[in-house]
Scaffold this active site. Structure first.
Site, PDB file in Angstrom:
ATOM      1  N   SER A   1      -0.702  41.815  21.308  1.00 34.07           N
ATOM      2  CA  SER A   1      -1.373  43.086  21.579  1.00 34.07           C
ATOM      3  C   SER A   1      -2.013  43.069  22.974  1.00 34.07           C
ATOM      4  O   SER A   1      -1.303  42.887  23.967  1.00 34.07           O
ATOM      5  CB  SER A   1      -2.395  43.376  20.476  1.00 34.07           C
TER       6      SER A   1
ATOM      7  N   HIS B   1       2.116  47.165  13.902  1.00 29.61           N
ATOM      8  CA  HIS B   1       1.357  46.378  14.868  1.00 29.61           C
ATOM      9  C   HIS B   1       0.916  45.078  14.204  1.00 29.61           C
ATOM     10  O   HIS B   1      -0.205  44.949  13.707  1.00 29.61           O
ATOM     11  CB  HIS B   1       0.147  47.179  15.362  1.00 29.61           C
TER      12      HIS B   1
ATOM     13  N   ASP C   1       5.314  50.448  15.507  1.00 26.06           N
ATOM     14  CA  ASP C   1       3.968  50.051  15.950  1.00 26.06           C
ATOM     15  C   ASP C   1       3.135  51.299  16.216  1.00 26.06           C
ATOM     16  O   ASP C   1       3.503  52.148  17.039  1.00 26.06           O
ATOM     17  CB  ASP C   1       4.089  49.206  17.224  1.00 26.06           C
TER      18      ASP C   1
END
Length: 228
Positions: free
Chosen positions: A123, A208, A175
């Site tokens: 991330s 995610h 995501d």
């Protein structure tokens, strides 16, 4: 080997050394609000012998998208999901880049050559891995970006030596935090800038996060870059 002197204070970090000889090092950068220790499970999941793992903690600072609350963060973020064209925190990026480059310098000073050092992250940490690994003045073993993107893409300058640093970018198609479109755009921009070996692996079912199929792909790729 004596450490290089630097004006940059090193980050607090969890370090896990392998038994026996160290043949390579992985510096892993966590995401927003997380910690280095939160990713220490990678060592057992990636199953790579002879590798020293370093999990630094990001500086604690206010984050705009969380109402100005202070938390571990490599840079400020205006909004989640991350959107193209929003303000990039140039000052935060510069400070964190100096910290991460100092971490790489320390590893090199301790006897592991740059070509056996890999920088990765998830991330926001994945964004920092791309930003710092491809601006390091020496070619690295690789850069691994999971669910990340190229921050400050308009002002990014690829280091000459980094053009030969291989990149693996793993990203979930669904995501909801960092859209797959930004991952695809990051690939295009970095290839245009001169990165020669950039692989984007997309996972149709993945949001995610990370799962074992993705980690198996990462493990296979790492074993090619950091031979046992």
């Amino acid at each position: 080997c004596e450490l290089l002197l630097t004006d940059v204070a090193l980050l607090p970090a969890l370090e896990i050394d392998p038994p026996g000889e160290i043949t390579g090092s992985v510096i892993w950068l966590h995401g927003l609000g997380d910690s280095g220790a939160g990713w220490s499970h990678l060592r057992s999941e990636l199953r790579i012998g002879g590798v020293d793992y370093i999990f630094p903690d990001a500086p604690v600072q206010p984050v705009s998208c969380n109402g100005g609350m202070s938390m571990p963060s490599w840079m400020d973020l205006d909004d989640i999901p991350v959107k193209l064209g929003l303000r990039d925190d140039a000052e935060g990026l510069e400070k964190s880049t100096a910290l991460i480059h100092a971490e790489i310098d320390k590893v090199v000073a301790n006897g592991t050559p740059a070509e056996k050092v890999l920088v990765g992250g998830f991330s926001q940490g994945g964004a920092m891995a791309l930003f710092t690994g491809l601006q390091y003045p020496e070619a690295l073993a690789g850069v691994l970006c999971m669910s990340g993107y190229l921050a400050k893409s308009e002002g990014f300058e690829l280091a000459a030596a980094a053009a030969s640093t291989p990149v693996l970018h793993c990203h979930g198609v669904v995501d909801e935090v960092v859209r797959i479109g930004w991952a695809r755009e990051s690939v295009e921009k970095l290839k245009e800038m001169g990165v020669k070996d950039y692989t984007l692996k997309e996972y149709a079912y993945l949001g995610h996060g990370a799962d074992m199929e993705e980690l198996d792909d990462v493990s296979a790729w790492l074993k090619e870059r950091l031979p046992q």
